[in-house]
Design an enzyme around this catalytic site. Structure first.
Site, PDB file in Angstrom:
ATOM      1  N   LEU B  43     -77.840   3.709 -41.389  1.00  0.00           N
ATOM      2  CA  LEU B  43     -76.438   3.703 -41.805  1.00  0.00           C
ATOM      3  C   LEU B  43     -76.314   2.956 -43.134  1.00  0.00           C
ATOM      4  O   LEU B  43     -75.829   1.845 -43.195  1.00  0.00           O
ATOM      5  CB  LEU B  43     -75.588   3.043 -40.716  1.00  0.00           C
ATOM      6  CG  LEU B  43     -74.071   3.219 -40.788  1.00  0.00           C
ATOM      7  CD1 LEU B  43     -73.673   4.671 -40.674  1.00  0.00           C
ATOM      8  CD2 LEU B  43     -73.395   2.401 -39.711  1.00  0.00           C
ATOM      9  N   HIS B  44     -76.757   3.613 -44.204  1.00  0.00           N
ATOM     10  CA  HIS B  44     -76.677   2.983 -45.529  1.00  0.00           C
ATOM     11  C   HIS B  44     -75.332   3.350 -46.169  1.00  0.00           C
ATOM     12  O   HIS B  44     -74.461   3.932 -45.516  1.00  0.00           O
ATOM     13  CB  HIS B  44     -77.880   3.381 -46.393  1.00  0.00           C
ATOM     14  CG  HIS B  44     -77.987   4.841 -46.680  1.00  0.00           C
ATOM     15  ND1 HIS B  44     -77.636   5.381 -47.899  1.00  0.00           N
ATOM     16  CD2 HIS B  44     -78.362   5.886 -45.915  1.00  0.00           C
ATOM     17  CE1 HIS B  44     -77.820   6.695 -47.853  1.00  0.00           C
ATOM     18  NE2 HIS B  44     -78.259   7.010 -46.664  1.00  0.00           N
ATOM     19  N   ALA B  45     -75.178   2.979 -47.424  1.00  0.00           N
ATOM     20  CA  ALA B  45     -73.859   3.070 -48.060  1.00  0.00           C
ATOM     21  C   ALA B  45     -73.215   4.461 -48.010  1.00  0.00           C
ATOM     22  O   ALA B  45     -72.039   4.593 -47.693  1.00  0.00           O
ATOM     23  CB  ALA B  45     -73.948   2.584 -49.500  1.00  0.00           C
TER      24      ALA B  45
END
Lengths: 157, 118
Positions: B43-45
């Site tokens: 769950l990155h940017a």
């Protein structure tokens, strides 16, 4: 992980010259290269991928802060720095507000978990009103360096 | 038979509870969904922005839990605190009239791996 583990203090820019998003990205990456954190030859490809990434979706998280970042094959280790714009930059932020504080982060391609860990650490501080306010008001590199060290000393959670 | 002391009170309280629950269900419907982060990058940017963007289209409240940590699913800064890597289990909690639609749409987005490499 600490902020000082990936924030290159010598590359901090307290008064960005560029006023547009792409110019700001280039100025910050150039600063990292000028201080030996990147090869000069890698500046352009990295800037291009940061712009590409930014066009896919803004890293302007709102509240005057943007965190442009990219995972790039030319990055051997995680490195980043902080830049300030007194005039504010249009980053097409989520809240449409201008950005005054930019934290740029470059990561190697093969360490997504480490990248998330760095981002979590960064946002833990960035979500604090006082941290954002002090960052925005700092006018010297020393002030920002002090702020980072102070943040690193505060208990993890 | 002698009534248990206080039983009339608990009976009344019970009726009140039922009434309250009915009201709560109408105005504050809560829907919980468990999801797993599928994409390799976690769950990155970019996925966070996709999630927040979608969550903000629903008037209901959206919270996301990872263990004891709970964050506002409409705040990108808070969502980044989840540090949810591939395989991380999250609970989505939606509260409001459109909680069902919101939870379903958000769960679908997460389980799809945000259109990224799984």
């Amino acid at each position: 992980m600490k902020l000082s583990d990936f924030i290159a203090e010598d590359s901090i820019l307290v008064d960005l010259t560029a006023t547009d998003r792409n110019g700001v990205l280039r100025e910050i990456v150039q600063s990292l290269a000028d201080h030996g954190h990147l090869n000069q030859d890698d500046v352009e490809p990295i800037v291009r991928s940061l712009i590409h990434r930014e066009n896919q979706g803004s890293t302007g998280f709102g509240k005057g802060v943007a965190v442009p970042h990219v995972k790039h094959e030319r990055c051997k280790g995680m490195v980043g720095t902080i830049a300030r714009s007194s005039r504010g930059v249009d980053f097409a932020a989520l809240d449409r507000a201008p950005v005054y504080t930019i934290v740029l982060l470059l990561s190697p391609q093969d360490e997504p978990d480490k990248h998330l860990e760095a981002m979590e650490n960064l946002f833990r501080h960035l979500q604090k009103d006082t941290f954002r306010k002090f960052l925005r008001q700092s006018t010297t590199v020393e002030e920002i360096v002090d702020l980072i060290r102070e943040a690193d000393e505060t208990p993890a959670r | 038979m002698k009534p248990r002391p206080g039983s009339h009170i608990s009976a009344a309280a019970g009726r009140w509870k039922v009434l309250q629950d009915t009201v709560e269900q109408q105005t504050n419907k809560e829907v919980l969904r468990q999801v797993v982060i599928r994409n390799r990058q976690g769950l990155h940017a970019r996925p966070v922005m996709q999630f927040v963007d979608l969550a903000n289209r629903f008037p209901c409240e959206v919270q996301v839990r990872k263990g004891k940590l709970q964050v506002d699913g409409k705040s990108p800064m808070e969502m980044m605190l989840l540090e949810a890597t591939q395989g991380t289990v999250l609970q989505l909690v939606a509260v409001g009239d459109d909680a069902d639609q919101a939870a379903t749409a958000l769960a679908k987005l997460v389980e799809s791996g945000f259109g990224e490499e799984m």
